[in-house]
Design an enzyme around this catalytic site. Structure first.
Site, PDB file in Angstrom:
ATOM      1  N   LYS A  85      -6.661  -5.179 -64.412  1.00 58.95           N
ATOM      2  CA  LYS A  85      -5.768  -4.494 -63.452  1.00 58.95           C
ATOM      3  C   LYS A  85      -4.770  -3.577 -64.161  1.00 58.95           C
ATOM      4  O   LYS A  85      -4.537  -2.446 -63.753  1.00 58.95           O
ATOM      5  CB  LYS A  85      -5.005  -5.543 -62.613  1.00 58.95           C
ATOM      6  CG  LYS A  85      -5.916  -6.464 -61.808  1.00 58.95           C
ATOM      7  CD  LYS A  85      -5.144  -7.542 -61.097  1.00 58.95           C
ATOM      8  CE  LYS A  85      -4.554  -8.607 -61.994  1.00 58.95           C
ATOM      9  NZ  LYS A  85      -5.523  -9.467 -62.676  1.00 58.95           N
ATOM     10  N   GLY A  97      -0.563 -11.351 -67.310  1.00 58.69           N
ATOM     11  CA  GLY A  97      -0.594 -10.643 -68.592  1.00 58.69           C
ATOM     12  C   GLY A  97      -1.486  -9.430 -68.393  1.00 58.69           C
ATOM     13  O   GLY A  97      -2.695  -9.576 -68.277  1.00 58.69           O
ATOM     14  N   HIS A  98      -0.883  -8.259 -68.275  1.00 58.53           N
ATOM     15  CA  HIS A  98      -1.640  -7.035 -67.982  1.00 58.53           C
ATOM     16  C   HIS A  98      -1.659  -6.148 -69.217  1.00 58.53           C
ATOM     17  O   HIS A  98      -0.606  -5.693 -69.676  1.00 58.53           O
ATOM     18  CB  HIS A  98      -1.020  -6.305 -66.780  1.00 58.53           C
ATOM     19  CG  HIS A  98      -1.135  -7.080 -65.501  1.00 58.53           C
ATOM     20  ND1 HIS A  98      -0.695  -6.621 -64.288  1.00 58.53           N
ATOM     21  CD2 HIS A  98      -1.668  -8.309 -65.258  1.00 58.53           C
ATOM     22  CE1 HIS A  98      -0.952  -7.526 -63.356  1.00 58.53           C
ATOM     23  NE2 HIS A  98      -1.534  -8.568 -63.914  1.00 58.53           N
TER      24      HIS A  98
HETATM   25  P1  GDP Z   1      -5.335  -7.981 -66.128  1.00 51.32           P
HETATM   26  O1  GDP Z   1      -4.563  -9.245 -66.140  1.00 51.32           O
HETATM   27  O2  GDP Z   1      -6.208  -7.860 -64.905  1.00 51.32           O
HETATM   28  O3  GDP Z   1      -4.500  -6.753 -66.319  1.00 51.32           O
HETATM   29  O4  GDP Z   1      -6.347  -8.050 -67.375  1.00 51.32           O
HETATM   30  P2  GDP Z   1      -5.991  -8.563 -68.860  1.00 51.32           P
HETATM   31  O5  GDP Z   1      -5.235  -7.503 -69.536  1.00 51.32           O
HETATM   32  O6  GDP Z   1      -5.430  -9.926 -68.850  1.00 51.32           O
HETATM   33  O7  GDP Z   1      -7.448  -8.725 -69.456  1.00 51.32           O
HETATM   34  C1  GDP Z   1      -8.343  -7.668 -69.519  1.00 51.32           C
HETATM   35  C2  GDP Z   1      -8.742  -7.474 -70.997  1.00 51.32           C
HETATM   36  O8  GDP Z   1      -9.881  -6.636 -71.061  1.00 51.32           O
HETATM   37  C3  GDP Z   1      -7.687  -6.762 -71.811  1.00 51.32           C
HETATM   38  O9  GDP Z   1      -7.770  -7.203 -73.137  1.00 51.32           O
HETATM   39  C4  GDP Z   1      -8.075  -5.300 -71.692  1.00 51.32           C
HETATM   40  O10 GDP Z   1      -7.621  -4.523 -72.794  1.00 51.32           O
HETATM   41  C5  GDP Z   1      -9.570  -5.401 -71.703  1.00 51.32           C
HETATM   42  N1  GDP Z   1     -10.282  -4.383 -70.921  1.00 51.32           N
HETATM   43  C6  GDP Z   1      -9.937  -3.795 -69.755  1.00 51.32           C
HETATM   44  N2  GDP Z   1     -10.929  -2.991 -69.309  1.00 51.32           N
HETATM   45  C7  GDP Z   1     -11.924  -3.082 -70.223  1.00 51.32           C
HETATM   46  C8  GDP Z   1     -13.236  -2.510 -70.314  1.00 51.32           C
HETATM   47  O11 GDP Z   1     -13.698  -1.767 -69.461  1.00 51.32           O
HETATM   48  N3  GDP Z   1     -13.980  -2.866 -71.413  1.00 51.32           N
HETATM   49  C9  GDP Z   1     -13.523  -3.704 -72.376  1.00 51.32           C
HETATM   50  N4  GDP Z   1     -14.300  -3.997 -73.382  1.00 51.32           N
HETATM   51  N5  GDP Z   1     -12.301  -4.270 -72.305  1.00 51.32           N
HETATM   52  C10 GDP Z   1     -11.525  -3.969 -71.241  1.00 51.32           C
HETATM   53  P1  IMO Z   2      -3.253 -11.871 -64.479  1.00 55.34           P
HETATM   54  O1  IMO Z   2      -2.289 -11.144 -63.584  1.00 55.34           O
HETATM   55  C1  IMO Z   2      -5.719 -15.402 -65.140  1.00 55.34           C
HETATM   56  C2  IMO Z   2      -4.174 -19.215 -63.655  1.00 55.34           C
HETATM   57  C3  IMO Z   2      -3.792 -20.257 -64.683  1.00 55.34           C
HETATM   58  C4  IMO Z   2      -4.043 -21.518 -63.904  1.00 55.34           C
HETATM   59  C5  IMO Z   2      -3.621 -21.150 -62.488  1.00 55.34           C
HETATM   60  C6  IMO Z   2      -2.197 -21.547 -62.146  1.00 55.34           C
HETATM   61  O2  IMO Z   2      -3.111 -11.599 -65.916  1.00 55.34           O
HETATM   62  O3  IMO Z   2      -4.640 -11.664 -63.955  1.00 55.34           O
HETATM   63  P2  IMO Z   2       0.227 -20.731 -62.838  1.00 55.34           P
HETATM   64  O4  IMO Z   2       0.810 -20.403 -64.164  1.00 55.34           O
HETATM   65  O5  IMO Z   2       0.229 -19.582 -61.874  1.00 55.34           O
HETATM   66  O6  IMO Z   2       0.795 -21.967 -62.254  1.00 55.34           O
HETATM   67  O7  IMO Z   2      -1.312 -21.076 -63.151  1.00 55.34           O
HETATM   68  O8  IMO Z   2      -3.751 -19.731 -62.407  1.00 55.34           O
HETATM   69  N1  IMO Z   2      -3.512 -17.902 -63.829  1.00 55.34           N
HETATM   70  C7  IMO Z   2      -4.141 -16.811 -64.285  1.00 55.34           C
HETATM   71  N2  IMO Z   2      -5.391 -16.645 -64.757  1.00 55.34           N
HETATM   72  N3  IMO Z   2      -4.893 -14.335 -65.051  1.00 55.34           N
HETATM   73  C8  IMO Z   2      -3.647 -14.476 -64.541  1.00 55.34           C
HETATM   74  O9  IMO Z   2      -2.852 -13.419 -64.289  1.00 55.34           O
HETATM   75  C9  IMO Z   2      -3.197 -15.765 -64.188  1.00 55.34           C
HETATM   76  N4  IMO Z   2      -2.042 -16.266 -63.704  1.00 55.34           N
HETATM   77  C10 IMO Z   2      -2.252 -17.564 -63.488  1.00 55.34           C
HETATM   78  O10 IMO Z   2      -4.595 -20.150 -65.831  1.00 55.34           O
HETATM   79  O11 IMO Z   2      -5.433 -21.783 -63.869  1.00 55.34           O
HETATM   80 MG    MG Z   3      -4.261 -10.898 -67.438  1.00 56.78          MG
END
Ligand code: GDP
Ligand code: IMO
Ligand code: MG
Length: 430
Positions: A17, A41-42
């Site tokens: 995202k 964690g974005h």
């Molecule tokens: P979010 O929580 O939805 O914002 O996603 P996260 O940042 O937690 O996890 C997504 C992971 O995949 C991060 O390490 C990004 O840098 C990586 N990522 C996002 N889009 C792509 C993609 O199209 N390809 C690859 N290989 N990695 C990606």
């Molecule tokens: P983003 O925005 C993935 C999961 C936790 C746990 C459950 C409850 O980066 O996509 P909490 O801390 O909310 O009480 O945890 O939800 N969880 C996530 N898993 N991405 C997240 O956020 C998450 N935020 C919470 O691992 O299973």
């Molecule tokens: Mg995340």
């Protein structure tokens, strides 16, 4: 009068995202978070840097765009101050373009302590929370005893704080939780508290507003607003695999309550899905892989939590779960991320339906956590091609286009964008 577009995760979070919001920000005037908190964690990557945001919206790197932390979000001032410091280290001054709702609730140090106490008390049934205090802080919000950002400006804030903390300590005692030996990020409760109070001064430097008026005013001026979801639909408090969920409304409906905009003001809904599935924490995961394919997805996809560093559970894409999420959210556009992670597979699989008690089903049963769910797969030929650098959708390998077209047919929503690397520059729009 413009509408609020929505971008959210359709799976169990971490769909990419943050990256996509960053890519779309130039098209918008305002980016607003509506739920969740430091459990998120974005990740954003550009110009060789990698940045992880937790509470701050992913539009923050675009100087002249406004970013809003809405009333539905939870803020831990200590984590917030740390995020601000990290941004300052990258020469980003967020005081100019970050607005915070006075109605957003605060996560107290003792909420984090309670989160740990609750998880410990659950034993084997633990949720696998990120231990950021999300559950206990939303509990206090619903119980009408929470503290909000606007309260930090009141003369009796400390008194209210002490009362809440006392109640949390009593509760921890009933859970036989040893407060004195507990450490939050290596800090005792007292040490965390000291930093937390210092961080309130950082929070006070920002524009603390009634964000519902602010956002509706933006809409009436024709400004474009993008709501950024956290977590994913399968972690939604109502529709996720309860109790293995987070404590907020992660779906489109959450935008209305988390920002104070009417349902009639919702515009496009962009649903993000990985080309496969991941989940971090406990709970059902019908397509989970325990074999080499799962390990390949984890390694190539670098599937380790952005917030906690935990290895993510990996599996094939799950159509019944995606259809469910599209139904709940009213998804108009599907965005598929991390397709490049499957570049090396000879064949890729898609779970088209479940087998429950020997019967084919496309529905997620109420007994999602307890009943045996067997995925039924369709196989597709892999594309075995490096995708980064491919300039347009029509230049994608045929096998991949066929796979995407099948996904669209099964889900019933058009694929409008494809992400092929972690970097900002690698998104193909249709
Ligand atoms: P979010 O929580 O939805 O914002 O996603 P996260 O940042 O937690 O996890 C997504 C992971 O995949 C991060 O390490 C990004 O840098 C990586 N990522 C996002 N889009 C792509 C993609 O199209 N390809 C690859 N290989 N990695 C990606
Ligand atoms: P983003 O925005 C993935 C999961 C936790 C746990 C459950 C409850 O980066 O996509 P909490 O801390 O909310 O009480 O945890 O939800 N969880 C996530 N898993 N991405 C997240 O956020 C998450 N935020 C919470 O691992 O299973
Ligand atoms: Mg995340």
């Amino acid at each position: 009068m413009s509408k609020v577009d929505v971008l959210l995760g359709l799976q169990w979070g971490d769909e990419g995202k943050g990256k996509i919001v960053d890519v779309l920000t130039p098209e918008y005037d305002v980016i607003a978070r509506f739920q969740g908190g430091p459990n998120a964690g974005h990740t954003l990557e550009f110009n060789g840097i990698k940045h992880v945001l937790h509470i701050i919206p992913s539009g923050i790197f675009h100087e002249n765009k406004k970013n809003v932390i809405g009333n539905g979000v939870l803020i831990d001032p200590y984590i917030f101050a740390r995020e601000i410091e990290n941004l300052e280290n990258r020469n980003v001054d967020a005081t100019k373009n970050l607005y915070i709702s006075k109605k957003a609730h605060l996560i107290l140090p003792s909420h984090r302590m309670l989160d740990a106490a609750n998880e410990r008390a659950k034993g084997n049934a633990k949720i696998g929370s990120t231990l950021k205090g999300i559950g206990p802080a939303y509990t206090d919000k619903i119980a009408r005893s929470g503290l909000r950002v606007g309260d930090i400006l009141e003369f009796d804030f400390k008194e209210k704080y002490e009362l809440q903390k006392f109640q949390h300590q009593q509760l921890a005692k009933t859970l036989k939780f040893d407060i004195d030996s507990f450490r939050i990020e290596d800090l005792t409760l007292e040490e965390y508290e000291e930093r937390w109070f210092k961080s309130l001064e950082v929070l006070k430097k920002f524009q603390l507003i009634n964000s519902e008026y602010f956002l509706n005013d933006c809409l009436s001026k024709g400004m474009k607003v993008l709501a950024e979801g956290a977590q994913g639909s399968m972690l939604d408090i109502d529709f996720g695999s309860y109790p293995f969920v987070t404590s907020s409304s992660t779906i489109t409906a959450g935008v209305c309550t988390g920002l104070g905009v009417a349902p009639s003001k919702i515009g496009r809904v962009m649903g993000i899905t990985k080309a496969y599935c991941t989940r971090v924490g406990a709970g059902p995961f019908p397509t989970e892989l325990f074999d080499e394919d799962g390990e390949q997805l984890r390694q190539k996809g670098n599937e380790f939590g952005s917030t906690t560093g935990r290895p993510r559970r990996c599996g094939w894409i799950d159509i019944p779960a995606l259809k469910y999420a599209c139904m709940l959210n009213g998804v108009t556009d599907l965005f598929v991320t991390k397709i490049d992670v499957m570049n090396d597979f000879d064949e890729v699989k898609v779970c088209k339906n479940y087998l429950i008690d020997g019967k084919a089903s496309e529905e997620l049963p109420f007994e999602f956590n307890s009943v045996e769910i067997l995925p039924e797969y369709v196989k597709y030929k892999g594309w075995k091609t490096e995708l980064a650098g491919i300039p347009t959708f029509d230049k994608l390998p045929e096998n991949l286009l066929a796979y995407l077209s099948e996904l669209e047919k099964m889900i019933g929503v058009p694929v409008k964008a494809l992400s092929v690397s972690p970097d900002r520059k690698d998104v193909l729009f249709r």
